[in-house]
Design an enzyme around this catalytic site. Structure first.
Site, PDB file in Angstrom:
ATOM      1  N   GLU A  43      -0.938   1.633   2.607  1.00  0.00           N
ATOM      2  CA  GLU A  43      -2.054   0.812   2.122  1.00  0.00           C
ATOM      3  C   GLU A  43      -2.184   0.998   0.600  1.00  0.00           C
ATOM      4  OE1 GLU A  43      -5.853   2.639   2.963  1.00  0.00           O
ATOM      5  OE2 GLU A  43      -6.883   0.710   3.079  1.00  0.00           O
ATOM      6  N   ASN A  70      -7.920  -6.500   1.006  1.00  0.00           N
ATOM      7  CA  ASN A  70      -7.010  -5.360   1.142  1.00  0.00           C
ATOM      8  C   ASN A  70      -5.931  -5.830   2.123  1.00  0.00           C
ATOM      9  OD1 ASN A  70      -5.781  -2.908   1.715  1.00  0.00           O
ATOM     10  ND2 ASN A  70      -7.701  -1.769   1.894  1.00  0.00           N
ATOM     11  N   LYS A  85      -7.096  -6.708   5.887  1.00  0.00           N
ATOM     12  CA  LYS A  85      -7.777  -5.630   6.626  1.00  0.00           C
ATOM     13  C   LYS A  85      -9.058  -6.151   7.292  1.00  0.00           C
ATOM     14  CE  LYS A  85      -9.199  -0.789   5.758  1.00  0.00           C
ATOM     15  NZ  LYS A  85      -9.097   0.287   4.740  1.00  0.00           N
ATOM     16  N   GLU A  93     -15.075   0.949  -0.381  1.00  0.00           N
ATOM     17  CA  GLU A  93     -14.250  -0.199   0.055  1.00  0.00           C
ATOM     18  C   GLU A  93     -15.103  -1.427   0.339  1.00  0.00           C
ATOM     19  OE1 GLU A  93     -10.737  -0.167   2.511  1.00  0.00           O
ATOM     20  OE2 GLU A  93     -10.987   1.989   2.743  1.00  0.00           O
ATOM     21  N   CYS A 113      -5.115   1.078   7.741  1.00  0.00           N
ATOM     22  CA  CYS A 113      -5.900   2.319   7.716  1.00  0.00           C
ATOM     23  C   CYS A 113      -7.024   2.377   8.755  1.00  0.00           C
ATOM     24  CB  CYS A 113      -6.430   2.583   6.307  1.00  0.00           C
ATOM     25  SG  CYS A 113      -6.987   4.287   6.171  1.00  0.00           S
ATOM     26  N   ASN A 140      -4.740   5.409   3.631  1.00  0.00           N
ATOM     27  CA  ASN A 140      -5.193   6.396   2.636  1.00  0.00           C
ATOM     28  C   ASN A 140      -6.399   7.063   3.283  1.00  0.00           C
ATOM     29  OD1 ASN A 140      -4.285   5.761  -0.553  1.00  0.00           O
ATOM     30  ND2 ASN A 140      -4.055   4.037   0.836  1.00  0.00           N
TER      31      ASN A 140
HETATM   32  N1  CDT Z   1      -8.596   3.600   3.662  1.00  0.00           N
HETATM   33  C1  CDT Z   1      -9.328   3.842   4.764  1.00  0.00           C
HETATM   34  O1  CDT Z   1      -9.628   2.932   5.508  1.00  0.00           O
HETATM   35  N2  CDT Z   1      -9.727   5.108   4.938  1.00  0.00           N
HETATM   36  C2  CDT Z   1     -10.622   5.504   5.989  1.00  0.00           C
HETATM   37  C3  CDT Z   1     -11.390   6.678   5.538  1.00  0.00           C
HETATM   38  C4  CDT Z   1     -12.552   6.964   6.366  1.00  0.00           C
HETATM   39  S1  CDT Z   1     -13.987   6.136   5.949  1.00  0.00           S
HETATM   40  C5  CDT Z   1     -14.552   6.906   4.546  1.00  0.00           C
HETATM   41  C6  CDT Z   1      -9.906   5.861   7.284  1.00  0.00           C
HETATM   42  O2  CDT Z   1     -10.358   5.412   8.339  1.00  0.00           O
HETATM   43  O3  CDT Z   1      -8.946   6.639   7.271  1.00  0.00           O
END
Ligand code: CDT
Length: 304
Positions: free
Chosen positions: A46, A110, A127, A146, A172, A197
């Site tokens: 991502e 995204n 996304k 985000e 993600c 990420n």
């Molecule tokens: N990039 C992404 O979606 N990261 C989220 C982080 C948790 S929410 C702060 C994930 O689900 O891994």
């Protein structure tokens, strides 16, 4: 027998000062390694072209427009497209996309794009589940804004015919939701590509920090098994701008077993041979969706 040799191109951190051209050089190095291994496809994470910029908040959302791409390919990514085509390998790339609609409205997405072995774009996924928060949160050591920087996809989860398989994408946080896999499962998906990420420190509930690796595997292994599909989950991790993020990229079989797993917190290729008919061993038996599912009693899934 249908087979794909697939690679995950895990990335170590991309710092804020890193130029796209430097990142693309790293991507080409991973792609070259995968091509040398005879892979048909390499999956990148991502937001692969820049640092994970939602860890900051800005006064004006457009202050960060330089982190978005306005076209793909573009000058910075063309060398990746050219090299992939020259080597006859496909790839999937995550990045931020800024789009101006015909009515002048600006959209920030995204996205994850899938490119075939001839360099043609097969599809671009937006996304669906946008995590984190919208407002600046002064209590956080770093932001996860985000919801400030991205709109959720209005399109949902598509499945494309590519590489001789039915291929879907998720990004993600999408990987944590069972509906993500089931939406694609109902379209006969055989291979789901996912970039992520994931900061190790989850500010709203730090008790989850020690479980990040476990939860990462839990969701992708169960999603693969319950829908009879392969899943390729690829991290951008390591310590980026002071924030530690999970690596642990994996390739999962329809049995739920892990076929390959990253061993480092940096740039690394993982790969596996996917025997696509393995999917039918699950979707044609225990998870024969047409035969066993009971959608008439699942109405809350779409009405609540
Ligand atoms: N990039 C992404 O979606 N990261 C989220 C982080 C948790 S929410 C702060 C994930 O689900 O891994």
């Amino acid at each position: 027998e249908r087979k794909i040799r697939v690679a995950g191109g895990q990335m170590g951190p991309i710092q804020r000062a890193d130029e796209r051209e430097q990142v693309v050089e790293r991507l080409i190095a991973l792609l070259t390694e995968a091509a040398d291994l005879g892979c048909d496809l390499i999956v990148f994470p991502e937001l692969t072209l820049t640092t994970f910029f939602p860890r900051w908040h800005t006064g004006k959302v457009s202050d960060f427009d330089h982190f978005y791409e306005t076209e793909m390919p573009n000058a910075a990514t063309q060398p990746l497209f050219d090299e992939a085509k020259r080597r006859g390998i496909g790839f999937s790339l995550g990045y931020a996309l800024l789009e101006e609609a015909a009515d002048g409205v600006v959209h920030r997405w995204n996205v994850q794009t899938l490119v075939d072995a001839s360099g043609e774009i097969v599809g671009t996924f937006k996304k669906v589940h946008i995590p984190g928060h919208d407002e600046f949160d002064p209590a956080r050591p770093f932001q996860h804004a985000e919801r400030y920087f991205f709109e959720p996809s209005p399109d949902g989860f598509g499945v494309w015919e590519a590489f001789g398989a039915r291929v879907g994408m998720m990004i993600c946080n999408d990987r944590r939701w069972p509906e993500t896999y089931r939406e694609m499962g109902l379209q006969g998906v055989e291979l789901i590509l996912c970039g992520y990420n994931t900061p190790i420190h989850y500010v709203p509930d730090p008790s989850q920090d020690r479980l990040q690796g476990f939860h990462n595997k839990l969701v992708m292994q169960s999603g693969a098994y319950q829908n009879g599909t392969f899943v390729v989950g690829v991290a951008k991790g390591g310590v980026e701008e002071g924030v530690a993020s999970l690596c642990e990229s994996i390739i999962v079989a329809p049995s739920g077993e892990i076929l390959a797993e990253a061993a480092t917190d940096g740039d690394e290729v993982i790969w596996a041979d996917l025997r696509l008919d393995w999917c039918k061993q699950y979707t044609g038996t225990l998870f024969d969706m047409d035969y066993y599912r009971r959608p008439e009693v699942y109405t809350r899934l779409t009405t609540m």
